[in-house]
Structures are given as structure tokens and as C-alpha cells.
Design a protein around this motif. Structure first.
Motif, PDB file in Angstrom:
ATOM      1  N   GLU B  11       0.860  -1.175   0.000  1.00  0.00           N
ATOM      2  CA  GLU B  11       0.000   0.000   0.000  1.00  0.00           C
ATOM      3  C   GLU B  11       0.900   1.230   0.000  1.00  0.00           C
ATOM      4  N   LEU B 115       8.951 -15.684  -3.653  1.00  0.00           N
ATOM      5  CA  LEU B 115       8.253 -15.427  -2.382  1.00  0.00           C
ATOM      6  C   LEU B 115       7.439 -14.149  -2.546  1.00  0.00           C
ATOM      7  N   PHE B 118       3.179  -8.986   0.768  1.00  0.00           N
ATOM      8  CA  PHE B 118       2.336  -7.780   0.689  1.00  0.00           C
ATOM      9  C   PHE B 118       2.483  -7.004   2.001  1.00  0.00           C
ATOM     10  N   HIS B 120       1.179  -3.695   4.275  1.00  0.00           N
ATOM     11  CA  HIS B 120       0.107  -2.709   4.440  1.00  0.00           C
ATOM     12  C   HIS B 120       0.216  -2.087   5.811  1.00  0.00           C
ATOM     13  N   HIS B 171       2.292 -15.189  -0.147  1.00  0.00           N
ATOM     14  CA  HIS B 171       2.784 -16.160   0.830  1.00  0.00           C
ATOM     15  C   HIS B 171       2.729 -15.579   2.234  1.00  0.00           C
ATOM     16  N   ILE B 172       2.945 -14.250   2.301  1.00  0.00           N
ATOM     17  CA  ILE B 172       2.909 -13.595   3.611  1.00  0.00           C
ATOM     18  C   ILE B 172       2.468 -12.143   3.436  1.00  0.00           C
ATOM     19  N   THR B 173       1.619 -11.658   4.336  1.00  0.00           N
ATOM     20  CA  THR B 173       1.278 -10.237   4.349  1.00  0.00           C
ATOM     21  C   THR B 173       1.577  -9.720   5.757  1.00  0.00           C
ATOM     22  N   LEU B 174       2.035  -8.473   5.832  1.00  0.00           N
ATOM     23  CA  LEU B 174       2.480  -7.918   7.117  1.00  0.00           C
ATOM     24  C   LEU B 174       1.953  -6.512   7.304  1.00  0.00           C
ATOM     25  N   ASP B 175       1.513  -6.212   8.525  1.00  0.00           N
ATOM     26  CA  ASP B 175       1.101  -4.863   8.894  1.00  0.00           C
ATOM     27  C   ASP B 175       2.334  -4.140   9.451  1.00  0.00           C
ATOM     28  N   GLU B 178       1.944  -1.874  12.702  1.00  0.00           N
ATOM     29  CA  GLU B 178       1.807  -2.543  13.993  1.00  0.00           C
ATOM     30  C   GLU B 178       3.057  -3.348  14.357  1.00  0.00           C
ATOM     31  N   LEU B 179       3.656  -4.010  13.342  1.00  0.00           N
ATOM     32  CA  LEU B 179       4.797  -4.882  13.636  1.00  0.00           C
ATOM     33  C   LEU B 179       6.117  -4.116  13.618  1.00  0.00           C
ATOM     34  N   LYS B 183      11.021  -5.477  12.200  1.00  0.00           N
ATOM     35  CA  LYS B 183      10.494  -6.834  12.369  1.00  0.00           C
ATOM     36  C   LYS B 183      10.101  -7.408  10.999  1.00  0.00           C
ATOM     37  N   ILE B 187      11.573 -10.850   9.299  1.00  0.00           N
ATOM     38  CA  ILE B 187      10.736 -11.993   8.910  1.00  0.00           C
ATOM     39  C   ILE B 187      10.926 -12.333   7.433  1.00  0.00           C
ATOM     40  N   GLY B 190      14.293 -13.702   6.712  1.00  0.00           N
ATOM     41  CA  GLY B 190      14.378 -15.035   7.318  1.00  0.00           C
ATOM     42  C   GLY B 190      13.684 -16.111   6.497  1.00  0.00           C
ATOM     43  N   LEU B 191      12.744 -15.709   5.664  1.00  0.00           N
ATOM     44  CA  LEU B 191      12.013 -16.684   4.833  1.00  0.00           C
ATOM     45  C   LEU B 191      12.750 -17.022   3.542  1.00  0.00           C
TER      46      LEU B 191
END
Lengths: 192, 192
Positions: B11, B115, B118, B120, B171-175, B178-179, B183, B187, B190-191
Motif C-alpha cells: 500500500e 516469495l 504484501f 500494508h 505467501h505472507i502479508t504484514l502490517d 503494527e509490527l 520486524k 521476517i 528469514g524466509l
């Protein structure tokens, strides 16, 4: 809220239940899934199987939909929603824990110490997994998954007015099929 | 595909660009973002600013929409899509890398070693971030964000026929709000 709660929403067959349980074990906190259903049984008098279906899925078929018409006032499903809403809020107030499913992500959305997780995976991965976990049925695993997904999304939409599986509703979403259950457990436990 | 590619969709204002760049630094692989635009400039003859807007956003307003009518055959945006599609496929074939934006997640969807990420975050976090990064404008940061989100989602929908920001596409979405950016970098790296 001083306790830290992890809510795990998941597609049927994605391993979200397993991930929630293993994260809780790793962090040495309780995981509420079947235990949550038992608590709802105690407070509602409904049967566990009824709660399992009606407390997370929209009614399937026109006959069930007719029985749950709201023209006559709140339905059993509405009563169940209120009971499970209150139980989930009480749990979060009482102790740090993992809560699987039951719109806990939405119910606890305004609590600062809540980590919202969504687990999904491809139709192929899930089909293989549900046959292994729950065995074969008359209808194909793909049909079972499509039916459950649709009904869970409709239930979520009705009670939360939000779209199920929309990335923006969660702090993290993970594809358990591609990343593997172990990796998902590591990441979620690491975020606690 | 033997190379490993990370695609970062994001976003506007969520810090996806920063996360992509820092993941690439950590892994010691190139990150394609502005570099990708430069490559498209070389292959297309379009100006960088034009590519930046038209290669990721649906036209805004009726005048721009009229100019991009497909009744007269492929539009400049369609030509740009083909060029950026080919460049992204070439990059993925050539080397391991991070690619930010430009529907790379969709373009490389069938590649095994990709990989898809996303990023946001909430309107409040993003509004604060874009004012800090890009300064104030005549219109409010919230309005800028809503406009960019809408146009990016429409572009994505048109060219990929998929819904932008749907958890199941990644495969993964992250805020990131907040995180935290650090971080998220940990992550994703690390993937790899």
C-alpha cells in the motif's frame, strides 16, 4: 488489556488449528478452540456439534436459511454470537492465550495487545490435508472446502461487516502450504 | 527458475519500498524499484514520471480515462504492461533479487522460487509516514492515500484479474505499522 492474545483465523484445512495449538505450547499459554466450544456449551445449553457449525458458519441451503430467518426476532445463531462474544472478551481479560476461529480477531479488534493472524493455503494443499486428517467423504474434498469457505466468509461478513481473508484485517497472514507449518509456528511465536 | 526472487507489493505509504530495499541489502542481492523504472525508460522511450504513474496506477479522472480508451487498440498503458512484464521475467531469469511493486507477484506467479510479500498498514500510520517522507500537499494525506489505493487496486484488477490485497494471493502479508519495519525485514529476510 494487559494480557497478550493471539487470534488465529484460518481457511478450513489450512492447519490453522495445529499452528494455534503449537504456538500456545511454545509460549506456554492456553489455546482455546475445542475448549471454547465447551465453554459455550456450558453457557448456552446448545450441543457442541451445533455450536461448531452454527457459531462459525452461515446456514447452508434454503431450508436452514428459512429456519434462521430474523423476521421472528434474534435467531439461535444471534444468541450464540452474543454468548461467544462475551466468553471471548472474558478470556482475553482473564489471561494471555491463543484463540482459534470464531471471529475472535474482530471481537478483540480494539484491544491493544492482540496479534491477529490469518492462515490460508492453496486448494490442493488443503484437499490433501483434509483427506489425511478427516478421511474421505461422499463429496469431493474440493467441494467440501468450497462449501466451508463460502459459509465461513458469509458468517464473518454478516457478523463483522468485514471481508474475511482481506490482508488489511490482520497483522500477519501466512500461506501454510508454501511456508510449512513449522515456519508459521516460528514466525507467530516470534512475534509474541 | 533457479534464482530466488522476492516480490514486495505494498500500500502507498506503508514502507514496502524501505522493507524491500533493506531485505535486499541484508541478503546481498539487488532490489529493483527505481532501477526497474530506468530499465523501462530504456526499453520504451517513455518518461520516468509517466512510467511511475501509468505502469502501476489506473488513470484518474474522466479525461485521462478517455485518453486511455481501448476502442482505438492497445493503449500506452497496455504497451507499458507488456514491456514491464518482459523486463520482470528477464530479471527473474537472470539473478536472485527483490522486486518492488509493478504486479511482479502476478507476473512471476508460476515460478517456484518466488516469495510473494504484501505490506500494508493503517491509514493513520501511512498518513503520518507520507507527510514525513514526501511533505505536505494541497490535498490531505488521507485523500492522497485513498486516491492512490483505489487507482492501484483498479490497475491490479484490470491487468491480473485478481483482487489486490487479498491474503490468498501472497505467501505472507504484514502490517508494517503494527509490527514495525525492522520486524518485517527480519521476517521476510528469514524466509528467503
Amino acid at each position: 488489556m494487559k494480557n497478550r492474545v493471539i487470534t488465529v483465523s484460518r481457511e478450513f484445512g489450512s492447519g490453522g488449528h495445529t499452528i494455534g495449538r503449537r504456538v500456545a505450547e511454545r509460549l506456554n499459554i492456553p489455546c482455546y478452540d475445542n475448549e471454547l466450544i465447551q465453554k459455550i456449551v456450558e453457557h448456552s445449553g446448545f450441543m457442541a456439534d451445533y455450536i461448531r457449525e452454527e457459531g462459525e458458519y452461515a446456514p447452508s441451503g434454503w431450508f436452514a436459511a428459512t429456519l434462521s430467518s430474523r423476521r421472528m426476532g434474534p435467531t439461535n445463531q444471534d444468541r450464540l454470537w452474543v454468548i461467544q462474544h462475551n466468553i471471548i472478551c472474558d478470556l482475553a481479560e482473564k489471561e494471555s492465550c491463543v484463540i482459534v476461529g470464531r471471529c475472535a480477531d474482530y471481537i478483540l479488534r480494539d484491544k491493544a495487545n492482540c496479534l491477529r493472524v490469518f492462515i490460508h493455503s492453496s486448494m490442493e494443499h488443503r484437499a490433501e490435508r483434509i483427506v489425511k486428517e478427516y478421511g474421505e467423504r461422499d463429496i469431493s474434498p474440493e467441494q467440501r472446502l468450497t462449501d466451508k469457505d463460502k459459509r465461513r466468509a458469509a458468517y464473518y461478513r454478516f457478523y463483522t461487516d468485514m471481508k474475511w481473508g482481506r490482508a488489511q484485517n490482520y497483522h500477519i497472514t501466512l500461506d501454510s502450504g508454501e511456508l510449512g507449518i513449522d515456519k508459521c509456528v516460528d514466525i507467530v511465536a516470534g512475534l509474541y
